[in-house]
Design an enzyme around this catalytic site. Structure first.
Site, PDB file in Angstrom:
ATOM      1  N   CYS A   1     -34.499 -75.776   6.807  1.00 58.14           N
ATOM      2  CA  CYS A   1     -33.687 -76.712   6.112  1.00 58.14           C
ATOM      3  C   CYS A   1     -33.709 -78.182   6.762  1.00 58.14           C
ATOM      4  O   CYS A   1     -34.655 -78.080   7.832  1.00 58.14           O
ATOM      5  CB  CYS A   1     -32.203 -76.422   6.030  1.00 58.14           C
ATOM      6  SG  CYS A   1     -31.354 -76.125   7.714  1.00 58.14           S
TER       7      CYS A   1
ATOM      8  N   CYS B   1     -32.703 -76.158   1.343  1.00 54.48           N
ATOM      9  CA  CYS B   1     -32.381 -77.395   0.584  1.00 54.48           C
ATOM     10  C   CYS B   1     -33.374 -78.276  -0.040  1.00 54.48           C
ATOM     11  O   CYS B   1     -34.516 -77.843   0.230  1.00 54.48           O
ATOM     12  CB  CYS B   1     -31.441 -78.197   1.875  1.00 54.48           C
ATOM     13  SG  CYS B   1     -32.803 -78.806   3.062  1.00 54.48           S
TER      14      CYS B   1
ATOM     15  N   CYS C   1     -41.613 -79.842   3.071  1.00 48.16           N
ATOM     16  CA  CYS C   1     -42.264 -78.750   3.701  1.00 48.16           C
ATOM     17  C   CYS C   1     -43.725 -79.069   4.025  1.00 48.16           C
ATOM     18  O   CYS C   1     -44.398 -79.268   3.330  1.00 48.16           O
ATOM     19  CB  CYS C   1     -42.222 -77.567   3.037  1.00 48.16           C
ATOM     20  SG  CYS C   1     -42.589 -75.959   3.666  1.00 48.16           S
TER      21      CYS C   1
END
Length: 147
Positions: free
Chosen positions: A10, A82, A89
């Site tokens: 997250c 999230c 990412c």
């Protein structure tokens, strides 16, 4: 059976990914090596610790970690919890699967409740709801992550 390596990711590794790590360790320790990290580190959220403790899971010893700490660990699945983490990412080599399972942001929801005059318990309900949703997801893994 070999354990699989799952990393919950997250933004700040303070709440949702920490709860997911705690639930996975508590419920799936025989099947999964679990880690959590953030794109940033914001420290462990005390309200996340509190509501997890209410459910019988102690995450007080966990620490907020940066994604770079896991570059040398062969992660099988990254679960972004999230939208910000999903959108930012980083690339994981070796065929690592990335899955997005978004959960609401308890601190943000609790702040909105507080701004409307909600009690501390009403604010904690935001954390409890997400805690329970995360538990529900963790109960489905690793099977839910297999193609």
């Amino acid at each position: 059976m070999d354990k699989i390596n799952i990393l919950f990711l997250c933004t700040g590794n303070s709440c949702r990914s920490q709860m997911a790590e705690g639930w996975t360790r508590h419920l799936k320790n025989e099947q999964i090596n679990v880690y959590s990290a953030g794109i940033e580190t914001h420290g462990l959220n005390p309200d996340a610790v509190k509501v997890m403790s209410e459910a019988g899971v102690d995450i007080s010893g966990q620490q907020s970690k940066h994604i770079n700490e896991f570059k040398d660990i062969p992660i099988d699945v990254v679960v972004t919890v999230c939208s910000h983490a999903h959108e930012t990412c980083p690339f994981f080599p070796g065929g690592c699967k990335v899955v997005h399972i978004g959960f609401d942001d308890p601190p943000r929801m609790a702040k909105a409740v507080a701004e409307k005059g909600g009690s501390e318990d009403e604010q904690l309900e935001c954390y409890r709801r997400v805690r329970d949703e995360i538990r529900g997801f963790v109960e489905t893994i690793p099977e839910a992550l297999v193609d």
